[in-house]
Motif scaffolding. Sequence first.
Motif, PDB file in Angstrom:
ATOM      1  N   TYR A  66       0.918  -1.439  -0.182  1.00 51.26           N
ATOM      2  CA  TYR A  66       0.047   0.002  -0.005  1.00 51.26           C
ATOM      3  C   TYR A  66       0.789   1.109   0.032  1.00 51.26           C
ATOM      4  CZ  TYR A  66      -2.244   3.973   1.877  1.00 51.26           C
ATOM      5  OH  TYR A  66      -2.854   5.270   2.105  1.00 51.26           O
ATOM      6  N   ILE A  67       1.876   1.050   0.687  1.00 53.80           N
ATOM      7  CA  ILE A  67       2.849   2.306   1.081  1.00 53.80           C
ATOM      8  C   ILE A  67       3.627   2.532  -0.322  1.00 53.80           C
ATOM      9  CG2 ILE A  67       5.008   3.405   2.144  1.00 53.80           C
ATOM     10  CD1 ILE A  67       3.556   1.859   4.529  1.00 53.80           C
ATOM     11  N   VAL A  68       3.739   1.652  -1.148  1.00 54.56           N
ATOM     12  CA  VAL A  68       4.452   1.671  -2.552  1.00 54.56           C
ATOM     13  C   VAL A  68       3.386   2.468  -3.323  1.00 54.56           C
ATOM     14  CG1 VAL A  68       5.194   0.623  -4.633  1.00 54.56           C
ATOM     15  CG2 VAL A  68       6.193  -0.187  -2.222  1.00 54.56           C
ATOM     16  N   TYR A  69       2.421   2.349  -3.395  1.00 51.62           N
ATOM     17  CA  TYR A  69       1.082   2.825  -4.149  1.00 51.62           C
ATOM     18  C   TYR A  69       0.975   4.276  -3.667  1.00 51.62           C
ATOM     19  CZ  TYR A  69      -3.865   4.046  -4.630  1.00 51.62           C
ATOM     20  OH  TYR A  69      -5.118   4.852  -4.958  1.00 51.62           O
ATOM     21  N   ARG A  70       0.784   4.503  -2.231  1.00 51.54           N
ATOM     22  CA  ARG A  70       0.625   5.768  -1.897  1.00 51.54           C
ATOM     23  C   ARG A  70       1.576   6.846  -2.357  1.00 51.54           C
ATOM     24  NH1 ARG A  70       1.948   6.334   4.430  1.00 51.54           N
ATOM     25  NH2 ARG A  70       4.046   6.539   3.206  1.00 51.54           N
ATOM     26  N   ASP A  71       3.027   6.386  -2.473  1.00 55.03           N
ATOM     27  CA  ASP A  71       3.827   7.284  -2.854  1.00 55.03           C
ATOM     28  C   ASP A  71       4.437   7.114  -4.018  1.00 55.03           C
ATOM     29  OD1 ASP A  71       3.780   7.824   0.231  1.00 55.03           O
ATOM     30  OD2 ASP A  71       5.394   6.503   0.596  1.00 55.03           O
ATOM     31  N   HIS A  72       3.805   6.369  -4.856  1.00 56.08           N
ATOM     32  CA  HIS A  72       4.231   6.181  -6.102  1.00 56.08           C
ATOM     33  C   HIS A  72       4.157   7.426  -6.995  1.00 56.08           C
ATOM     34  CE1 HIS A  72       4.519   4.494 -10.145  1.00 56.08           C
ATOM     35  NE2 HIS A  72       5.080   3.544  -9.654  1.00 56.08           N
ATOM     36  N   PRO A  73       5.220   7.921  -7.780  1.00 53.26           N
ATOM     37  CA  PRO A  73       4.910   9.119  -8.638  1.00 53.26           C
ATOM     38  C   PRO A  73       3.775   9.037  -9.578  1.00 53.26           C
ATOM     39  CG  PRO A  73       7.529   8.030  -8.534  1.00 53.26           C
ATOM     40  CD  PRO A  73       6.451   6.936  -7.961  1.00 53.26           C
ATOM     41  N   ALA A  74       3.348   7.811 -10.197  1.00 55.22           N
ATOM     42  CA  ALA A  74       2.066   7.903 -11.085  1.00 55.22           C
ATOM     43  C   ALA A  74       0.839   8.350 -10.208  1.00 55.22           C
ATOM     44  CB  ALA A  74       1.896   6.661 -11.996  1.00 55.22           C
ATOM     45  N   HIS A  75       0.882   7.951  -9.137  1.00 48.76           N
ATOM     46  CA  HIS A  75      -0.354   8.188  -8.171  1.00 48.76           C
ATOM     47  C   HIS A  75      -0.319   9.732  -7.733  1.00 48.76           C
ATOM     48  CE1 HIS A  75      -2.437   7.674  -4.003  1.00 48.76           C
ATOM     49  NE2 HIS A  75      -3.186   7.663  -5.065  1.00 48.76           N
ATOM     50  N   ARG A  76       0.900  10.098  -7.261  1.00 47.62           N
ATOM     51  CA  ARG A  76       1.083  11.286  -6.576  1.00 47.62           C
ATOM     52  C   ARG A  76       0.971  12.419  -7.730  1.00 47.62           C
ATOM     53  NH1 ARG A  76      -0.249  11.942  -2.058  1.00 47.62           N
ATOM     54  NH2 ARG A  76       0.331  14.116  -2.815  1.00 47.62           N
ATOM     55  N   LYS A  77       1.104  12.060  -9.027  1.00 48.74           N
ATOM     56  CA  LYS A  77       0.789  13.095 -10.382  1.00 48.74           C
ATOM     57  C   LYS A  77      -0.721  13.035 -10.397  1.00 48.74           C
ATOM     58  CE  LYS A  77       2.322  14.032 -15.001  1.00 48.74           C
ATOM     59  NZ  LYS A  77       2.917  13.534 -16.161  1.00 48.74           N
ATOM     60  N   VAL A  78      -1.523  12.168 -10.452  1.00 52.30           N
ATOM     61  CA  VAL A  78      -2.878  12.132 -10.448  1.00 52.30           C
ATOM     62  C   VAL A  78      -3.476  13.261  -9.270  1.00 52.30           C
ATOM     63  CG1 VAL A  78      -5.174  10.869 -10.421  1.00 52.30           C
ATOM     64  CG2 VAL A  78      -3.078  10.050 -11.668  1.00 52.30           C
ATOM     65  N   ILE A  79      -2.968  12.909  -8.204  1.00 51.23           N
ATOM     66  CA  ILE A  79      -3.560  13.635  -7.038  1.00 51.23           C
ATOM     67  C   ILE A  79      -3.112  15.213  -7.260  1.00 51.23           C
ATOM     68  CG2 ILE A  79      -3.141  13.993  -4.644  1.00 51.23           C
ATOM     69  CD1 ILE A  79      -2.534  10.831  -4.249  1.00 51.23           C
ATOM     70  N   ASP A  80      -1.816  15.502  -7.574  1.00 50.51           N
ATOM     71  CA  ASP A  80      -1.322  16.625  -7.436  1.00 50.51           C
ATOM     72  C   ASP A  80      -1.805  17.409  -8.632  1.00 50.51           C
ATOM     73  OD1 ASP A  80      -0.016  16.149  -4.981  1.00 50.51           O
ATOM     74  OD2 ASP A  80       2.133  15.753  -6.203  1.00 50.51           O
ATOM     75  N   GLU A  81      -1.970  16.893  -9.809  1.00 53.58           N
ATOM     76  CA  GLU A  81      -2.238  17.641 -11.010  1.00 53.58           C
ATOM     77  C   GLU A  81      -3.803  17.654 -11.130  1.00 53.58           C
ATOM     78  OE1 GLU A  81      -0.192  16.233 -14.241  1.00 53.58           O
ATOM     79  OE2 GLU A  81       1.749  16.660 -13.452  1.00 53.58           O
ATOM     80  N   LEU A  82      -4.686  16.547 -10.759  1.00 52.03           N
ATOM     81  CA  LEU A  82      -5.875  16.516 -11.131  1.00 52.03           C
ATOM     82  C   LEU A  82      -7.050  16.539  -9.883  1.00 52.03           C
ATOM     83  CD1 LEU A  82      -5.814  13.781 -14.021  1.00 52.03           C
ATOM     84  CD2 LEU A  82      -5.741  16.162 -14.299  1.00 52.03           C
ATOM     85  N   ILE A  83      -6.750  15.746  -9.174  1.00 49.58           N
ATOM     86  CA  ILE A  83      -7.278  15.968  -7.881  1.00 49.58           C
ATOM     87  C   ILE A  83      -7.550  17.034  -6.904  1.00 49.58           C
ATOM     88  CG2 ILE A  83      -7.871  14.368  -5.801  1.00 49.58           C
ATOM     89  CD1 ILE A  83      -7.123  11.878  -7.268  1.00 49.58           C
ATOM     90  N   ALA A  84      -6.320  17.403  -6.412  1.00 49.85           N
ATOM     91  CA  ALA A  84      -6.032  18.506  -5.422  1.00 49.85           C
ATOM     92  C   ALA A  84      -6.827  19.678  -5.977  1.00 49.85           C
ATOM     93  CB  ALA A  84      -4.813  18.716  -5.442  1.00 49.85           C
ATOM     94  N   PRO A  85      -6.705  20.237  -7.260  1.00 46.77           N
ATOM     95  CA  PRO A  85      -7.370  21.473  -7.787  1.00 46.77           C
ATOM     96  C   PRO A  85      -8.846  21.473  -7.561  1.00 46.77           C
ATOM     97  CG  PRO A  85      -5.796  20.684  -9.288  1.00 46.77           C
ATOM     98  CD  PRO A  85      -5.705  19.531  -8.300  1.00 46.77           C
ATOM     99  N   ILE A  86      -9.541  20.167  -7.409  1.00 47.56           N
ATOM    100  CA  ILE A  86     -11.077  20.286  -7.433  1.00 47.56           C
ATOM    101  C   ILE A  86     -11.691  19.682  -6.187  1.00 47.56           C
ATOM    102  CG2 ILE A  86     -11.357  20.556  -9.851  1.00 47.56           C
ATOM    103  CD1 ILE A  86     -12.151  17.576  -9.808  1.00 47.56           C
ATOM    104  N   LEU A  87     -10.660  19.283  -5.474  1.00 49.36           N
ATOM    105  CA  LEU A  87     -10.967  18.346  -3.921  1.00 49.36           C
ATOM    106  C   LEU A  87     -11.529  19.356  -2.849  1.00 49.36           C
ATOM    107  CD1 LEU A  87     -11.115  15.727  -2.891  1.00 49.36           C
ATOM    108  CD2 LEU A  87      -8.633  16.229  -1.805  1.00 49.36           C
ATOM    109  N   ALA A  88     -12.853  19.292  -2.618  1.00 50.06           N
ATOM    110  CA  ALA A  88     -13.315  19.844  -1.269  1.00 50.06           C
ATOM    111  C   ALA A  88     -13.145  19.336  -0.040  1.00 50.06           C
ATOM    112  CB  ALA A  88     -14.723  20.004  -1.519  1.00 50.06           C
ATOM    113  N   SER A  89     -13.255  17.776  -0.008  1.00 50.06           N
ATOM    114  CA  SER A  89     -12.840  17.046   1.231  1.00 50.06           C
ATOM    115  C   SER A  89     -12.651  15.563   0.791  1.00 50.06           C
ATOM    116  CB  SER A  89     -13.897  16.895   2.116  1.00 50.06           C
ATOM    117  OG  SER A  89     -15.219  16.414   1.542  1.00 50.06           O
ATOM    118  N   ARG A  90     -11.952  15.101   1.896  1.00 53.97           N
ATOM    119  CA  ARG A  90     -11.405  13.545   1.467  1.00 53.97           C
ATOM    120  C   ARG A  90     -11.272  12.864   2.760  1.00 53.97           C
ATOM    121  NH1 ARG A  90      -7.144  10.584   2.712  1.00 53.97           N
ATOM    122  NH2 ARG A  90      -6.369   8.914   1.322  1.00 53.97           N
ATOM    123  N   THR A  91     -11.865  11.537   2.843  1.00 54.62           N
ATOM    124  CA  THR A  91     -11.659  10.656   3.802  1.00 54.62           C
ATOM    125  C   THR A  91     -11.167   9.311   3.275  1.00 54.62           C
ATOM    126  OG1 THR A  91     -13.764  11.770   4.976  1.00 54.62           O
ATOM    127  CG2 THR A  91     -13.149   9.599   5.857  1.00 54.62           C
TER     128      THR A  91
END
Length: 99
Positions: A66-91
């Motif tokens: 799981y930690i490999v996935y959590r910190d993987h550059p491909a995953h982080r890129k989706v979060i940083d570039e696409l999710i973060a700009p439109i994210l209101a809340s996350r659980t």
Amino acid sequence: MLRHVVLMNWTEAATGEQVAEIARRLRELPAAIPEIRSYQCGDDLGVNPGNANFVVTADFDSVDDYIVYRDHPAHRKVIDELIAPILASRTGAQFSLDG
């Protein structure tokens, strides 16, 4: 086995095209991250009021995987570039499927 679950709500400014691109890119992650055993994501169906807008579930053999996935550059890129700009809340939560 570990299951990772994330519930997200989008900002009012989020568009259907942005959310569709997030889903498309997230669904590419299993090909880039071999530690992922199972991966699903999608929009809430609107059956119950008050639900989150979007859900991700992923299964892994171990916490380390799981930690490999959590910190993987491909995953982080989706979060940083696409999710973060439109994210209101996350659980999120991780739990064992082994009982």
